[in-house]
Design a protein around this motif. Structure first.
Motif, PDB file in Angstrom:
ATOM      1  N   MET A   1       0.656  -1.159   0.133  1.00  0.00           N
ATOM      2  CA  MET A   1      -0.076   0.047  -0.082  1.00  0.00           C
ATOM      3  C   MET A   1       0.791   1.231   0.210  1.00  0.00           C
ATOM      4  O   MET A   1       1.956   1.350   0.838  1.00  0.00           O
ATOM      5  CB  MET A   1      -0.838  -0.023   1.188  1.00  0.00           C
ATOM      6  CG  MET A   1      -1.762   1.188   1.300  1.00  0.00           C
ATOM      7  SD  MET A   1      -2.923   1.159   2.828  1.00  0.00           S
ATOM      8  CE  MET A   1      -1.748   1.538   4.098  1.00  0.00           C
ATOM      9  N   THR A   2       0.639   2.176  -0.920  1.00  0.00           N
ATOM     10  CA  THR A   2       1.524   3.397  -1.298  1.00  0.00           C
ATOM     11  C   THR A   2       0.661   4.523  -1.171  1.00  0.00           C
ATOM     12  O   THR A   2      -0.488   4.703  -1.632  1.00  0.00           O
ATOM     13  CB  THR A   2       2.262   3.194  -2.346  1.00  0.00           C
ATOM     14  OG1 THR A   2       3.175   2.242  -2.556  1.00  0.00           O
ATOM     15  CG2 THR A   2       2.919   4.708  -2.577  1.00  0.00           C
ATOM     16  N   SER A   3       0.837   5.465  -0.215  1.00  0.00           N
ATOM     17  CA  SER A   3       0.042   6.889  -0.083  1.00  0.00           C
ATOM     18  C   SER A   3       1.014   7.969  -0.694  1.00  0.00           C
ATOM     19  O   SER A   3       2.058   7.905  -0.545  1.00  0.00           O
ATOM     20  CB  SER A   3      -0.105   7.028   1.349  1.00  0.00           C
ATOM     21  OG  SER A   3      -0.813   8.072   1.406  1.00  0.00           O
ATOM     22  N   ARG A   4       0.345   8.712  -1.455  1.00  0.00           N
ATOM     23  CA  ARG A   4       1.093   9.963  -1.911  1.00  0.00           C
ATOM     24  C   ARG A   4       0.533  11.171  -1.535  1.00  0.00           C
ATOM     25  O   ARG A   4      -0.772  11.441  -1.600  1.00  0.00           O
ATOM     26  CB  ARG A   4       1.108   9.985  -3.484  1.00  0.00           C
ATOM     27  CG  ARG A   4       1.631   8.699  -4.152  1.00  0.00           C
ATOM     28  CD  ARG A   4       1.499   8.726  -5.745  1.00  0.00           C
ATOM     29  NE  ARG A   4       2.112   7.766  -6.262  1.00  0.00           N
ATOM     30  CZ  ARG A   4       3.468   7.426  -6.514  1.00  0.00           C
ATOM     31  NH1 ARG A   4       4.334   8.354  -6.001  1.00  0.00           N
ATOM     32  NH2 ARG A   4       3.897   6.300  -7.269  1.00  0.00           N
ATOM     33  N   VAL A   5       1.035  12.186  -0.848  1.00  0.00           N
ATOM     34  CA  VAL A   5       0.549  13.279  -0.279  1.00  0.00           C
ATOM     35  C   VAL A   5       1.065  14.417  -1.019  1.00  0.00           C
ATOM     36  O   VAL A   5       2.425  14.620  -0.899  1.00  0.00           O
ATOM     37  CB  VAL A   5       0.676  13.197   1.255  1.00  0.00           C
ATOM     38  CG1 VAL A   5       0.101  14.530   1.870  1.00  0.00           C
ATOM     39  CG2 VAL A   5       0.185  12.101   2.004  1.00  0.00           C
ATOM     40  N   THR A   6       0.343  15.243  -1.901  1.00  0.00           N
ATOM     41  CA  THR A   6       0.836  16.420  -2.384  1.00  0.00           C
ATOM     42  C   THR A   6       0.334  17.564  -1.687  1.00  0.00           C
ATOM     43  O   THR A   6      -0.876  17.935  -1.366  1.00  0.00           O
ATOM     44  CB  THR A   6       0.715  16.360  -3.887  1.00  0.00           C
ATOM     45  OG1 THR A   6       0.917  15.473  -4.671  1.00  0.00           O
ATOM     46  CG2 THR A   6       0.919  17.894  -4.807  1.00  0.00           C
ATOM     47  N   LEU A   7       1.488  18.506  -1.170  1.00  0.00           N
ATOM     48  CA  LEU A   7       0.891  19.525  -0.203  1.00  0.00           C
ATOM     49  C   LEU A   7       1.231  20.870  -1.196  1.00  0.00           C
ATOM     50  O   LEU A   7       2.289  20.913  -1.858  1.00  0.00           O
ATOM     51  CB  LEU A   7       1.722  19.598   1.116  1.00  0.00           C
ATOM     52  CG  LEU A   7       1.526  18.451   1.753  1.00  0.00           C
ATOM     53  CD1 LEU A   7       2.851  17.839   2.109  1.00  0.00           C
ATOM     54  CD2 LEU A   7       0.773  18.928   2.844  1.00  0.00           C
ATOM     55  N   ILE A   8       0.298  21.660  -1.382  1.00  0.00           N
ATOM     56  CA  ILE A   8       0.285  22.709  -2.008  1.00  0.00           C
ATOM     57  C   ILE A   8       0.246  24.228  -1.176  1.00  0.00           C
ATOM     58  O   ILE A   8      -0.552  24.223  -0.198  1.00  0.00           O
ATOM     59  CB  ILE A   8      -0.607  23.112  -3.262  1.00  0.00           C
ATOM     60  CG1 ILE A   8      -0.756  21.909  -4.111  1.00  0.00           C
ATOM     61  CG2 ILE A   8      -0.697  24.206  -3.943  1.00  0.00           C
ATOM     62  CD1 ILE A   8      -2.122  21.582  -4.813  1.00  0.00           C
ATOM     63  N   GLY A 133      -3.568   5.417  -1.919  1.00  0.00           N
ATOM     64  CA  GLY A 133      -3.943   6.383  -2.952  1.00  0.00           C
ATOM     65  C   GLY A 133      -3.274   7.755  -2.915  1.00  0.00           C
ATOM     66  O   GLY A 133      -2.351   7.830  -1.995  1.00  0.00           O
ATOM     67  N   ARG A 134      -3.664   8.829  -3.651  1.00  0.00           N
ATOM     68  CA  ARG A 134      -3.304  10.263  -3.188  1.00  0.00           C
ATOM     69  C   ARG A 134      -3.915  11.039  -2.496  1.00  0.00           C
ATOM     70  O   ARG A 134      -5.392  11.039  -2.593  1.00  0.00           O
ATOM     71  CB  ARG A 134      -3.443  10.826  -4.886  1.00  0.00           C
ATOM     72  CG  ARG A 134      -2.590  12.154  -4.715  1.00  0.00           C
ATOM     73  CD  ARG A 134      -2.395  12.682  -6.200  1.00  0.00           C
ATOM     74  NE  ARG A 134      -1.178  12.067  -6.787  1.00  0.00           N
ATOM     75  CZ  ARG A 134      -0.150  11.920  -6.802  1.00  0.00           C
ATOM     76  NH1 ARG A 134       0.362  12.669  -6.078  1.00  0.00           N
ATOM     77  NH2 ARG A 134       0.573  11.321  -7.524  1.00  0.00           N
ATOM     78  N   THR A 135      -3.535  11.959  -1.873  1.00  0.00           N
ATOM     79  CA  THR A 135      -4.147  13.119  -0.996  1.00  0.00           C
ATOM     80  C   THR A 135      -3.619  14.252  -1.370  1.00  0.00           C
ATOM     81  O   THR A 135      -2.231  14.386  -1.675  1.00  0.00           O
ATOM     82  CB  THR A 135      -3.827  12.711   0.411  1.00  0.00           C
ATOM     83  OG1 THR A 135      -4.393  11.602   1.034  1.00  0.00           O
ATOM     84  CG2 THR A 135      -4.497  14.008   1.310  1.00  0.00           C
ATOM     85  N   VAL A 136      -4.268  15.305  -1.617  1.00  0.00           N
ATOM     86  CA  VAL A 136      -3.896  16.844  -1.986  1.00  0.00           C
ATOM     87  C   VAL A 136      -4.375  17.649  -0.842  1.00  0.00           C
ATOM     88  O   VAL A 136      -5.621  17.489  -0.435  1.00  0.00           O
ATOM     89  CB  VAL A 136      -4.423  17.186  -3.379  1.00  0.00           C
ATOM     90  CG1 VAL A 136      -4.195  19.010  -3.558  1.00  0.00           C
ATOM     91  CG2 VAL A 136      -3.769  16.335  -4.477  1.00  0.00           C
ATOM     92  N   ALA A 137      -3.572  18.553  -0.558  1.00  0.00           N
ATOM     93  CA  ALA A 137      -3.856  19.348   0.813  1.00  0.00           C
ATOM     94  C   ALA A 137      -3.191  20.759   0.370  1.00  0.00           C
ATOM     95  O   ALA A 137      -2.043  20.874   0.035  1.00  0.00           O
ATOM     96  CB  ALA A 137      -3.299  18.700   2.014  1.00  0.00           C
TER      97      ALA A 137
END
Length: 196
Positions: A1-8, A133-137
């Motif tokens: 399980m891979t999590s991707r977190v993109t912070l803007i 999955g992917r999280t964008v914050a």
């Protein structure tokens, strides 16, 4: 399980421009236009969060994101320094500012210490990392600094050594307990040809 977190990080505001501790001002009109122009470059995400500040909420809206407010992503509480510039505070309380910048556990402003912020953000990241999955914050610059330190296992004393410009995307990948920092986009030559 891979999590991707993109912070803007949030778009430019008058407070950011003047090095003023956030006083909940709105993003500049030109910054909103710039954010809107970059919206299509954002990755698709299963989860989208936003820090509760005005500048982060307005940036998320300009990016076309339907984001849930997340208190775990709140900016550093600077207590009675809120709304003042760093120069103003430095002139009035030079010893307090020096202590605050040198000691991650100090909170001479009566708010939150850098150490407490880093611990809070680490808890949020580890919880977020449990989801695949992917999280964008859209998050405050200091929150992004704390994520970078946590991902790298860097000491809290490095907090002020991480620069986070407006509308920058920072990504960490991995899972709860083990994170990797992904720096910038992969560059490609003009015309889209692959490099040798």
């Amino acid at each position: 399980m891979t999590s991707r977190v993109t912070l803007i990080s949030p778009a430019m505001t008058p407070s950011l421009r003047r090095a003023r501790f956030d006083d909940d001002d709105s993003i500049e009109d030109s910054a909103a236009v710039r954010a809107g122009a970059t919206a299509l470059s954002l990755p698709t995400a299963g989860r989208v969060f936003v820090s509760p500040s005005v500048r982060c909420r307005e940036t998320a809206a300009a990016l076309g994101l339907d984001a849930s407010q997340e208190t775990g992503l709140s900016g550093l509480d600077v207590g009675r320094w809120r709304g003042l510039t760093l120069d103003e505070v430095g002139a009035a309380e030079p010893e307090a500012v020096a202590r605050w910048l040198a000691d991650p556990g100090a909170a001479p402003h009566g708010g939150e210490s850098v150490r407490d912020l880093c611990a809070r953000v680490a808890r949020w990241l580890e919880t977020t990392g449990l989801a695949d999955g992917r999280t964008v914050a859209v998050a405050e610059p200091e929150v992004i600094r704390a994520v970078v330190l946590h991902a790298l296992g860097a000491p809290e004393t490095a907090f002020w050594r991480v620069d986070v410009p407006p509308l920058a995307a920072t990504e960490v990948t991995g899972r709860s307990g083990r994170w990797n920092l992904r720096l910038g986009p992969v560059l490609s030559p003009p015309g889209g040809a692959s490099a040798p």
